[in-house]
Write an enzyme that holds these catalytic residues in place. Structure first.
Site, PDB file in Angstrom:
ATOM      1  CB  SER A  60     -10.334  -9.117  -3.754  1.00  0.00           C
ATOM      2  OG  SER A  60     -10.475  -8.033  -4.635  1.00  0.00           O
TER       3      SER A  60
HETATM    4  N1  SAH Z   1      -9.414  -7.937  -7.779  1.00  0.00           N
HETATM    5  C1  SAH Z   1      -8.262  -7.105  -7.527  1.00  0.00           C
HETATM    6  C2  SAH Z   1      -8.730  -5.959  -6.660  1.00  0.00           C
HETATM    7  C3  SAH Z   1      -7.825  -4.802  -6.631  1.00  0.00           C
HETATM    8  S1  SAH Z   1      -8.462  -3.456  -5.650  1.00  0.00           S
HETATM    9  C4  SAH Z   1      -7.229  -7.954  -6.810  1.00  0.00           C
HETATM   10  O1  SAH Z   1      -7.619  -8.962  -6.229  1.00  0.00           O
HETATM   11  O2  SAH Z   1      -6.051  -7.631  -6.824  1.00  0.00           O
HETATM   12  C5  SAH Z   1      -9.417  -2.595  -6.860  1.00  0.00           C
HETATM   13  C6  SAH Z   1      -8.664  -1.962  -7.970  1.00  0.00           C
HETATM   14  O3  SAH Z   1      -9.579  -1.127  -8.687  1.00  0.00           O
HETATM   15  C7  SAH Z   1      -7.499  -1.062  -7.571  1.00  0.00           C
HETATM   16  O4  SAH Z   1      -6.327  -1.535  -8.159  1.00  0.00           O
HETATM   17  C8  SAH Z   1      -7.895   0.311  -8.114  1.00  0.00           C
HETATM   18  O5  SAH Z   1      -6.801   1.064  -8.608  1.00  0.00           O
HETATM   19  C9  SAH Z   1      -8.845  -0.060  -9.231  1.00  0.00           C
HETATM   20  N2  SAH Z   1      -9.771   1.000  -9.648  1.00  0.00           N
HETATM   21  C10 SAH Z   1     -10.470   1.880  -8.889  1.00  0.00           C
HETATM   22  N3  SAH Z   1     -11.208   2.691  -9.663  1.00  0.00           N
HETATM   23  C11 SAH Z   1     -10.977   2.325 -10.955  1.00  0.00           C
HETATM   24  C12 SAH Z   1     -11.429   2.791 -12.219  1.00  0.00           C
HETATM   25  N4  SAH Z   1     -12.287   3.818 -12.347  1.00  0.00           N
HETATM   26  N5  SAH Z   1     -10.971   2.179 -13.342  1.00  0.00           N
HETATM   27  C13 SAH Z   1     -10.106   1.137 -13.266  1.00  0.00           C
HETATM   28  N6  SAH Z   1      -9.630   0.649 -12.102  1.00  0.00           N
HETATM   29  C14 SAH Z   1     -10.063   1.233 -10.958  1.00  0.00           C
END
Ligand code: SAH
Length: 211
Positions: A60
């Site tokens: 993010s």
């Molecule tokens: N805050 C994290 C954001 C990663 S992007 C960072 O800064 O790295 C969002 C993440 O949500 C992705 O890795 C994606 O795989 C995950 N995601 C999407 N749907 C999901 C679900 N139903 N359960 C768990 N994770 C999920």
């Protein structure tokens, strides 16, 4: 590249964009974002942008992490927090620096494995990670004082609302892929008060898990 001056520039940028909570700014200043991305991208670690972390996902944008964290701790710092979408583990590390206990769920196994290694290296042993579909929350550990989702969908999963403690707060992007809004839900008894805030763009909240 990852110097104190570079980090301070990011903090100033976040202030310009309306982040004022000193607790949040301090944690962002002290969290080594360059350790949560590929080395080849490290020179961009303290730019205020999302960056690819593989598997079609992104770490993010710092402003988003700061804004969501600020909203989550606005009234009281939640003791017990559930995060949906561990991704790189960066937001997890920020939450763990502020809140007593963090449970974080990720649906893509290799991302979770990488995040686990990084958080261990940083000595964040109190963080609990789980490979699962976060749409179901983490029932055995509920209720949570705070819930933060880093992926967007048009509706807030019922399970997440039911796992929110009385007096607790959920922060999540809500909307279609092209247009989402950071949304805050405060639970007061059986009343769920929803407030729509900033326009944002997150990766989608998907169903099921990937190995
Ligand atoms: N805050 C994290 C954001 C990663 S992007 C960072 O800064 O790295 C969002 C993440 O949500 C992705 O890795 C994606 O795989 C995950 N995601 C999407 N749907 C999901 C679900 N139903 N359960 C768990 N994770 C999920």
């Amino acid at each position: 590249m990852t110097s104190a001056r570079t980090r301070e520039r990011l903090i100033n940028r976040l202030r310009e964009k309306g982040i004022h909570d000193p607790r949040v700014l301090d944690v962002i200043r002290n969290t080594p974002r360059h350790l949560f991305i590929d080395e080849a991208l490290a020179h961009q670690a303290y730019d205020d942008t999302a960056l690819p972390i593989g598997h079609g996902q992104t770490i993010s944008q710092p402003w988003v992490v700061a804004r969501m964290t600020e909203l989550l701790i606005e009234k009281t710092v939640p003791g017990k927090v559930l995060e949906v979408g561990t991704g790189s583990g960066y937001q997890t590390a920020v939450l763990a620096a502020l809140c007593e206990q963090v449970w974080s769920v990720e649906r893509i196994r290799p991302l979770q494995d990488m995040a686990r290694r990084r958080l261990q290296t940083l000595g964040m042993a109190r963080v609990q990670l789980r490979h699962a579909d976060g749409g179901f929350g983490w029932a055995s550990e509920a209720p949570f004082d705070g819930i933060l989702a880093a992926c967007g969908r048009p509706d807030i999963p019922e399970e997440l609302l039911s796992q929110l403690a009385d007096g607790g707060r959920l922060v999540m992007p809500v909307g279609e892929a092209e247009q989402q809004w950071l949304t805050v839900v405060d639970r007061i008894g059986d009343d769920f008060r929803t407030t729509r805030l900033d326009a944002v763009r997150f990766v989608p909240f998907r169903r099921g898990i990937l190995r």
